[in-house]
Design a protein around this motif. Structure first.
Motif, PDB file in Angstrom:
ATOM      1  N   GLY A  17      46.258 -27.373  16.625  1.00 48.05           N
ATOM      2  CA  GLY A  17      46.670 -28.649  16.379  1.00 48.05           C
ATOM      3  C   GLY A  17      45.800 -29.389  15.259  1.00 48.05           C
ATOM      4  O   GLY A  17      46.085 -30.478  14.950  1.00 48.05           O
ATOM      5  N   LYS A  20      45.673 -26.608  10.603  1.00 45.66           N
ATOM      6  CA  LYS A  20      45.676 -25.336   9.560  1.00 45.66           C
ATOM      7  C   LYS A  20      46.939 -25.163   8.832  1.00 45.66           C
ATOM      8  O   LYS A  20      46.868 -24.956   7.513  1.00 45.66           O
ATOM      9  CB  LYS A  20      45.478 -24.266  10.527  1.00 45.66           C
ATOM     10  CG  LYS A  20      44.271 -24.396  11.181  1.00 45.66           C
ATOM     11  CD  LYS A  20      43.789 -23.068  12.097  1.00 45.66           C
ATOM     12  CE  LYS A  20      44.713 -22.950  13.433  1.00 45.66           C
ATOM     13  NZ  LYS A  20      44.850 -24.091  14.445  1.00 45.66           N
ATOM     14  N   SER A  21      48.191 -25.142   9.576  1.00 53.73           N
ATOM     15  CA  SER A  21      49.417 -24.873   8.833  1.00 53.73           C
ATOM     16  C   SER A  21      49.639 -25.951   7.720  1.00 53.73           C
ATOM     17  O   SER A  21      50.155 -25.427   6.408  1.00 53.73           O
ATOM     18  CB  SER A  21      50.510 -24.575   9.720  1.00 53.73           C
ATOM     19  OG  SER A  21      50.232 -23.633  10.581  1.00 53.73           O
ATOM     20  N   THR A  22      49.513 -26.928   8.170  1.00 58.67           N
ATOM     21  CA  THR A  22      49.551 -28.164   7.174  1.00 58.67           C
ATOM     22  C   THR A  22      48.735 -28.006   6.013  1.00 58.67           C
ATOM     23  O   THR A  22      49.239 -28.204   4.835  1.00 58.67           O
ATOM     24  CB  THR A  22      49.311 -29.678   7.789  1.00 58.67           C
ATOM     25  OG1 THR A  22      49.960 -29.790   9.076  1.00 58.67           O
ATOM     26  CG2 THR A  22      49.608 -30.584   6.887  1.00 58.67           C
ATOM     27  N   ARG A 115      53.753 -31.172  21.299  1.00 61.55           N
ATOM     28  CA  ARG A 115      54.186 -29.817  21.109  1.00 61.55           C
ATOM     29  C   ARG A 115      54.685 -29.233  22.534  1.00 61.55           C
ATOM     30  O   ARG A 115      55.118 -27.988  22.692  1.00 61.55           O
ATOM     31  CB  ARG A 115      53.099 -28.899  20.593  1.00 61.55           C
ATOM     32  CG  ARG A 115      52.783 -28.975  19.131  1.00 61.55           C
ATOM     33  CD  ARG A 115      51.909 -27.762  19.036  1.00 61.55           C
ATOM     34  NE  ARG A 115      51.387 -27.762  17.548  1.00 61.55           N
ATOM     35  CZ  ARG A 115      50.555 -27.031  16.738  1.00 61.55           C
ATOM     36  NH1 ARG A 115      49.546 -26.349  17.650  1.00 61.55           N
ATOM     37  NH2 ARG A 115      50.377 -27.241  15.518  1.00 61.55           N
TER      38      ARG A 115
HETATM   39  N1  LIG Z   1      44.737 -34.509   8.548  1.00 65.76           N
HETATM   40  C1  LIG Z   1      45.858 -35.106   9.260  1.00 65.76           C
HETATM   41  N2  LIG Z   1      46.361 -36.055   9.417  1.00 65.76           N
HETATM   42  C2  LIG Z   1      47.302 -36.453  10.386  1.00 65.76           C
HETATM   43  N3  LIG Z   1      48.237 -35.556  10.810  1.00 65.76           N
HETATM   44  C3  LIG Z   1      47.789 -34.376  10.766  1.00 65.76           C
HETATM   45  C4  LIG Z   1      46.724 -33.794   9.854  1.00 65.76           C
HETATM   46  N4  LIG Z   1      46.848 -32.538  10.035  1.00 65.76           N
HETATM   47  C5  LIG Z   1      47.459 -32.126  10.638  1.00 65.76           C
HETATM   48  N5  LIG Z   1      48.301 -33.125  11.116  1.00 65.76           N
HETATM   49  C6  LIG Z   1      49.369 -33.242  12.165  1.00 65.76           C
HETATM   50  O1  LIG Z   1      48.975 -32.562  13.198  1.00 65.76           O
HETATM   51  C7  LIG Z   1      49.941 -31.679  13.777  1.00 65.76           C
HETATM   52  C8  LIG Z   1      49.363 -30.198  13.990  1.00 65.76           C
HETATM   53  O2  LIG Z   1      49.352 -29.700  12.714  1.00 65.76           O
HETATM   54  P1  LIG Z   1      49.381 -28.485  12.358  1.00 65.76           P
HETATM   55  O3  LIG Z   1      49.141 -27.879  10.667  1.00 65.76           O
HETATM   56  O4  LIG Z   1      50.670 -27.616  12.795  1.00 65.76           O
HETATM   57  O5  LIG Z   1      48.093 -27.666  13.248  1.00 65.76           O
HETATM   58  P2  LIG Z   1      47.792 -26.099  13.410  1.00 65.76           P
HETATM   59  O6  LIG Z   1      48.346 -25.370  12.320  1.00 65.76           O
HETATM   60  O7  LIG Z   1      46.131 -26.216  13.387  1.00 65.76           O
HETATM   61  O8  LIG Z   1      48.005 -25.815  14.908  1.00 65.76           O
HETATM   62  C9  LIG Z   1      51.198 -31.673  13.025  1.00 65.76           C
HETATM   63  O9  LIG Z   1      52.071 -32.749  13.526  1.00 65.76           O
HETATM   64  C10 LIG Z   1      50.533 -32.445  11.909  1.00 65.76           C
HETATM   65  O10 LIG Z   1      51.509 -33.177  10.750  1.00 65.76           O
END
Ligand SMILES: Nc1ncnc2c1ncn2[C@@H]1O[C@H](COP(=O)(O)OP(=O)(O)O)[C@@H](O)[C@H]1O
Length: 180
Positions: A17, A20-22, A115
């Motif tokens: 959360g 990472k993927s973003t 989630r």
């Molecule tokens: N820097 C950020 N600012 C605001 N929301 C974010 C940021 N990075 C991620 N998010 C949001 O948080 C949630 C989890 O991001 P995600 O990339 O899936 O995390 P992970 O891959 O680490 O589990 C998504 O809804 C994403 O849009």
């Protein structure tokens, strides 16, 4: 990685959360060298690189030996982003850069709630973030000069982080071109 590698190997890690993927998806779009995004958790599930499905935690327990063996030839070619909530399973020699994403725990809680994680899993991850478990793990597993801790709480953080990592890739590329 080897001097022939076409691109760096970047590990993006952090509590589930944290973003990472973003970050990885944005880097694939903006990197000056081609990068393949490997969502390791998804690969573990899709390719069957796991020992069991843990019902209590609603997650797959990776078969780490299998995972490393399978990823080795891909990583050897360079140009990959390894996106996983843990990083100590990877051999130290793989990584050119280790990015550890961090997020305020109350914001993280909301992201994990969205989630539909079971409460216990949200609590466990939240506590791990507060105790900076992944950061400690990264610091224990890699040389300090390649481990970078970045805040991922806002769109501004995301933009700044991407710009910073892209700058790092540009330098990596120049150094490779000059044989440094
Ligand atoms: N820097 C950020 N600012 C605001 N929301 C974010 C940021 N990075 C991620 N998010 C949001 O948080 C949630 C989890 O991001 P995600 O990339 O899936 O995390 P992970 O891959 O680490 O589990 C998504 O809804 C994403 O849009």
């Amino acid at each position: 990685m080897s001097v022939e590698a076409s691109g760096p190997v970047i590990i993006i890690t952090g509590t589930p959360g944290t973003g990472k993927s973003t970050h990885a998806q944005r880097l694939v779009e903006e990197s000056p060298v081609p990068l393949q995004h490997i969502n390791v958790g998804d690969w573990v599930k899709e390719k069957g690189w796991y020992e069991e499905f843990d019902n209590e935690w609603q997650s797959y327990t990776a078969d780490e030996d299998k995972l490393i063996d399978e990823l080795e030839p891909i990583v050897a070619g360079g140009g990959v982003i390894l996106d996983w909530h843990t990083c100590d399973a990877f051999p130290e020699r793989w990584a050119d850069l280790v990015v550890v994403l961090r997020c305020d725990h109350s914001q993280l809680w909301k992201r994990l709630e969205k989630r539909n994680y079971p409460l216990k899993k949200i609590q466990e991850n939240n506590e791990a973030e507060i105790m900076q478990v992944v950061l400690e793990e990264a610091r224990e597993s890699y040389p300090p000069e390649i481990v970078v801790e970045l805040k991922s709480e806002s769109a501004e953080d995301l933009e700044a982080n991407i710009a910073r990592i892209v700058d790092w890739i540009v330098v990596w590329k120049k150094e490779r071109a000059s044989g440094a």
